[in-house]
Design a protein around this motif. Structure first.
Motif, PDB file in Angstrom:
ATOM      1  N   PRO A  94       0.841  -1.149  -0.029  1.00  0.00           N
ATOM      2  CA  PRO A  94      -0.012   0.016   0.224  1.00  0.00           C
ATOM      3  C   PRO A  94       0.760   1.339  -0.071  1.00  0.00           C
ATOM      4  CG  PRO A  94       0.034  -0.959   2.250  1.00  0.00           C
ATOM      5  CD  PRO A  94       0.856  -2.121   1.399  1.00  0.00           C
ATOM      6  N   PHE A  95       0.257   2.250  -0.375  1.00  0.00           N
ATOM      7  CA  PHE A  95       1.008   3.524  -0.735  1.00  0.00           C
ATOM      8  C   PHE A  95       0.838   4.088   0.742  1.00  0.00           C
ATOM      9  CE2 PHE A  95      -0.731   3.839  -5.116  1.00  0.00           C
ATOM     10  CZ  PHE A  95       0.589   3.147  -5.629  1.00  0.00           C
ATOM     11  N   PRO A  96       1.964   4.905   1.057  1.00  0.00           N
ATOM     12  CA  PRO A  96       1.806   5.868   2.413  1.00  0.00           C
ATOM     13  C   PRO A  96       0.901   6.898   2.289  1.00  0.00           C
ATOM     14  CG  PRO A  96       3.780   6.489   1.452  1.00  0.00           C
ATOM     15  CD  PRO A  96       3.058   5.312   0.644  1.00  0.00           C
ATOM     16  N   LYS A  97      -0.609   6.714   2.144  1.00  0.00           N
ATOM     17  CA  LYS A  97      -1.745   7.471   2.093  1.00  0.00           C
ATOM     18  C   LYS A  97      -2.997   6.802   2.822  1.00  0.00           C
ATOM     19  CE  LYS A  97      -0.325   8.808  -2.657  1.00  0.00           C
ATOM     20  NZ  LYS A  97      -0.538  10.274  -2.618  1.00  0.00           N
ATOM     21  N   SER A  98      -3.865   7.632   2.844  1.00  0.00           N
ATOM     22  CA  SER A  98      -4.999   7.105   3.439  1.00  0.00           C
ATOM     23  C   SER A  98      -5.657   5.706   2.560  1.00  0.00           C
ATOM     24  CB  SER A  98      -6.290   7.964   3.548  1.00  0.00           C
ATOM     25  OG  SER A  98      -6.769   8.396   2.222  1.00  0.00           O
ATOM     26  N   ILE A  99      -6.467   5.116   3.274  1.00  0.00           N
ATOM     27  CA  ILE A  99      -7.062   3.985   2.719  1.00  0.00           C
ATOM     28  C   ILE A  99      -7.733   4.369   1.402  1.00  0.00           C
ATOM     29  CG2 ILE A  99      -9.101   2.169   2.942  1.00  0.00           C
ATOM     30  CD1 ILE A  99      -8.193   2.405   5.989  1.00  0.00           C
ATOM     31  N   PHE A 100      -8.606   5.368   1.499  1.00  0.00           N
ATOM     32  CA  PHE A 100      -9.383   6.092   0.596  1.00  0.00           C
ATOM     33  C   PHE A 100      -8.442   6.358  -0.605  1.00  0.00           C
ATOM     34  CE2 PHE A 100     -11.403   9.318  -2.270  1.00  0.00           C
ATOM     35  CZ  PHE A 100     -12.667   8.923  -2.335  1.00  0.00           C
ATOM     36  N   ASN A 102      -5.418   5.262  -1.585  1.00  0.00           N
ATOM     37  CA  ASN A 102      -4.909   4.269  -2.124  1.00  0.00           C
ATOM     38  C   ASN A 102      -5.459   3.800  -3.371  1.00  0.00           C
ATOM     39  OD1 ASN A 102      -2.429   2.469  -0.920  1.00  0.00           O
ATOM     40  ND2 ASN A 102      -3.032   3.932   0.489  1.00  0.00           N
ATOM     41  N   VAL A 103      -6.745   3.498  -3.099  1.00  0.00           N
ATOM     42  CA  VAL A 103      -7.979   3.046  -4.205  1.00  0.00           C
ATOM     43  C   VAL A 103      -8.197   4.114  -5.268  1.00  0.00           C
ATOM     44  CG1 VAL A 103     -10.052   1.933  -4.690  1.00  0.00           C
ATOM     45  CG2 VAL A 103      -8.863   1.537  -2.527  1.00  0.00           C
ATOM     46  N   ALA A 104      -8.257   5.419  -4.832  1.00  0.00           N
ATOM     47  CA  ALA A 104      -8.479   6.165  -5.635  1.00  0.00           C
ATOM     48  C   ALA A 104      -7.398   6.669  -6.485  1.00  0.00           C
ATOM     49  CB  ALA A 104      -9.079   7.564  -4.898  1.00  0.00           C
ATOM     50  N   TYR A 105      -6.165   6.494  -6.135  1.00  0.00           N
ATOM     51  CA  TYR A 105      -4.854   6.888  -6.789  1.00  0.00           C
ATOM     52  C   TYR A 105      -5.093   6.600  -8.392  1.00  0.00           C
ATOM     53  CZ  TYR A 105      -0.047   7.140  -8.039  1.00  0.00           C
ATOM     54  OH  TYR A 105       1.278   7.711  -8.566  1.00  0.00           O
ATOM     55  N   GLY A 106      -5.339   5.303  -8.614  1.00  0.00           N
ATOM     56  CA  GLY A 106      -5.376   5.011 -10.266  1.00  0.00           C
ATOM     57  C   GLY A 106      -6.204   5.716 -11.052  1.00  0.00           C
ATOM     58  N   LEU A 107      -7.474   5.955 -10.345  1.00  0.00           N
ATOM     59  CA  LEU A 107      -8.706   6.786 -10.979  1.00  0.00           C
ATOM     60  C   LEU A 107      -8.052   8.140 -11.226  1.00  0.00           C
ATOM     61  CD1 LEU A 107     -11.418   5.506  -8.659  1.00  0.00           C
ATOM     62  CD2 LEU A 107     -10.922   4.752 -10.823  1.00  0.00           C
ATOM     63  N   LYS A 108      -7.251   8.868 -10.299  1.00  0.00           N
ATOM     64  CA  LYS A 108      -6.948  10.235 -10.369  1.00  0.00           C
ATOM     65  C   LYS A 108      -5.731  10.067 -11.590  1.00  0.00           C
ATOM     66  CE  LYS A 108      -8.327  11.779  -5.926  1.00  0.00           C
ATOM     67  NZ  LYS A 108      -8.019  12.280  -4.559  1.00  0.00           N
ATOM     68  N   ILE A 109      -4.983   9.186 -11.448  1.00  0.00           N
ATOM     69  CA  ILE A 109      -3.579   9.209 -12.507  1.00  0.00           C
ATOM     70  C   ILE A 109      -4.236   9.148 -13.895  1.00  0.00           C
ATOM     71  CG2 ILE A 109      -2.070   7.887 -13.193  1.00  0.00           C
ATOM     72  CD1 ILE A 109      -1.090   9.304 -11.055  1.00  0.00           C
ATOM     73  N   HIS A 110      -5.459   8.394 -14.077  1.00  0.00           N
ATOM     74  CA  HIS A 110      -5.881   8.408 -15.349  1.00  0.00           C
ATOM     75  C   HIS A 110      -6.931   9.255 -15.562  1.00  0.00           C
ATOM     76  CE1 HIS A 110      -4.556   4.178 -14.950  1.00  0.00           C
ATOM     77  NE2 HIS A 110      -4.124   4.156 -16.250  1.00  0.00           N
ATOM     78  N   ASN A 140     -10.036   7.669   5.961  1.00  0.00           N
ATOM     79  CA  ASN A 140      -9.143   8.585   6.144  1.00  0.00           C
ATOM     80  C   ASN A 140      -7.927   8.183   7.002  1.00  0.00           C
ATOM     81  OD1 ASN A 140     -10.471  10.311   4.459  1.00  0.00           O
ATOM     82  ND2 ASN A 140     -11.624  11.059   5.961  1.00  0.00           N
ATOM     83  N   SER A 141      -7.945   7.068   7.343  1.00  0.00           N
ATOM     84  CA  SER A 141      -6.833   6.529   8.269  1.00  0.00           C
ATOM     85  C   SER A 141      -5.759   5.956   7.250  1.00  0.00           C
ATOM     86  CB  SER A 141      -7.363   5.446   9.006  1.00  0.00           C
ATOM     87  OG  SER A 141      -8.328   5.725  10.011  1.00  0.00           O
ATOM     88  N   SER A 142      -4.560   5.764   7.901  1.00  0.00           N
ATOM     89  CA  SER A 142      -3.464   5.390   7.075  1.00  0.00           C
ATOM     90  C   SER A 142      -3.469   3.874   6.556  1.00  0.00           C
ATOM     91  CB  SER A 142      -2.149   5.503   7.840  1.00  0.00           C
ATOM     92  OG  SER A 142      -1.156   5.011   6.991  1.00  0.00           O
ATOM     93  N   ALA A 143      -3.279   3.649   5.218  1.00  0.00           N
ATOM     94  CA  ALA A 143      -3.458   2.241   4.858  1.00  0.00           C
ATOM     95  C   ALA A 143      -2.359   1.305   5.633  1.00  0.00           C
ATOM     96  CB  ALA A 143      -3.157   2.301   3.289  1.00  0.00           C
ATOM     97  N   ARG A 153      -5.816  -7.158   0.911  1.00  0.00           N
ATOM     98  CA  ARG A 153      -7.194  -6.885  -0.117  1.00  0.00           C
ATOM     99  C   ARG A 153      -7.154  -5.425  -0.341  1.00  0.00           C
ATOM    100  NH1 ARG A 153     -11.437  -8.371   4.174  1.00  0.00           N
ATOM    101  NH2 ARG A 153      -9.544  -8.767   5.599  1.00  0.00           N
ATOM    102  N   LEU A 154      -6.640  -4.522   0.306  1.00  0.00           N
ATOM    103  CA  LEU A 154      -6.567  -3.082  -0.177  1.00  0.00           C
ATOM    104  C   LEU A 154      -5.940  -2.999  -1.792  1.00  0.00           C
ATOM    105  CD1 LEU A 154      -7.407  -0.126   0.301  1.00  0.00           C
ATOM    106  CD2 LEU A 154      -4.814   0.013   1.448  1.00  0.00           C
TER     107      LEU A 154
END
Length: 249
Positions: A94-100, A102-110, A140-143, A153-154
């Motif tokens: 997981p990235f050193p980001k929030s749980i949210f 982490n999952v949103a990252y690829g969406l925003k990149i694209h 919003n907690s850290s992954a 699973r994340l």
């Protein structure tokens, strides 16, 4: 076939890793790749989304087709290919980001900017990864605060958020406890309704439980492929039988 591999060879400098690989992988199934360490399973897996391209020493011969298209053709957009062929690694990363995030990252990149669509996709992906109920109140907690099984699973949720067709899994349960492993296996069984999954595993019981088809690799070659139940109950090749029975590897 979703994935068709024809006479595929891989060399790194003068070291041949894969020899004349021929495999057919049907859509919406789980195919397990088994075999001892160093036999070429992970190299083959990384060839399906061209991760080996990052090495200047990589050289291949032969062809891998996805939906009938040669993924090594000159006009292939490798970024699009890797979006379509997601990867889950042995160790949760997981990235050193929030749980949210982490999952949103690829969406925003694209390029997705619609906050409602991003939230809906994150929620859907976490549900598909059987994680939503456990994290919906701590998005919003850290992954990094999650357990090892939750982190894996994340990472699966992060992979499926960008809507791939294929998910590659390189020993996704090797660092997990038995309960977390069972959850991942149940998840794999559910995910194959929507995705084609290729799973590298050293765990013979996991291959039997989680896959529809199995290919046995040894010294860079595919010794035997077939329906998992048939390969484990009545292997055609003596080397396959010896490996399954634990006589080597």
């Amino acid at each position: 076939m979703k994935i068709s591999v024809k006479d595929f060879n891989v060399n790194f400098l003068n070291n041949q890793i894969l020899r004349n690989i021929n495999i057919e992988i049907p859509k919406n199934t789980v195919t397990a790749l088994i075999g001892p360490s160093g036999c070429g399973k992970s190299t083959f897996l990384k060839s399906i989304n061209r991760m080996n391209d990052f090495s200047k020493e990589f050289h291949k011969e032969g062809t891998i087709y996805i939906d009938g298209e040669d993924i090594y053709a000159d006009d292939v957009d490798v970024v699009d290919l890797r979006k379509n062929v997601g990867m889950v690694f042995q160790k949760a990363n997981p990235f050193p980001k929030s749980i949210f995030e982490n999952v949103a990252y690829g969406l925003k990149i694209h390029g997705l900017k619609d906050k409602v669509k991003i939230f809906d996709t994150v929620k859907k992906s976490l549900k598909q990864a059987a994680l939503w109920d456990e994290v919906k109140d701590i998005l919003n907690s850290s992954a990094l605060s999650l357990s090892g099984g939750q982190q894996q699973r994340l990472c699966i949720a992060r992979t499926i958020a960008v809507n791939p067709d294929i998910i590659l899994m390189d020993e996704p349960c090797s660092a997990l406890d038995p309960i977390s492993t069972l959850k991942i296996e149940e998840l794999i069984d559910n995910l194959k309704k929507d995705y084609t999954i290729v799973l590298v595993t050293h765990n013979m019981q996991q291959a039997k439980r989680a896959s529809d088809f199995t290919s046995f690799f040894l010294d860079g070659e595919v010794i035997e492929s077939g329906k998992t139940q048939n390969l484990f109950s009545n292997p055609k090749m003596e080397k396959t039988r010896d490996y399954i029975l634990g006589r080597f590897g």
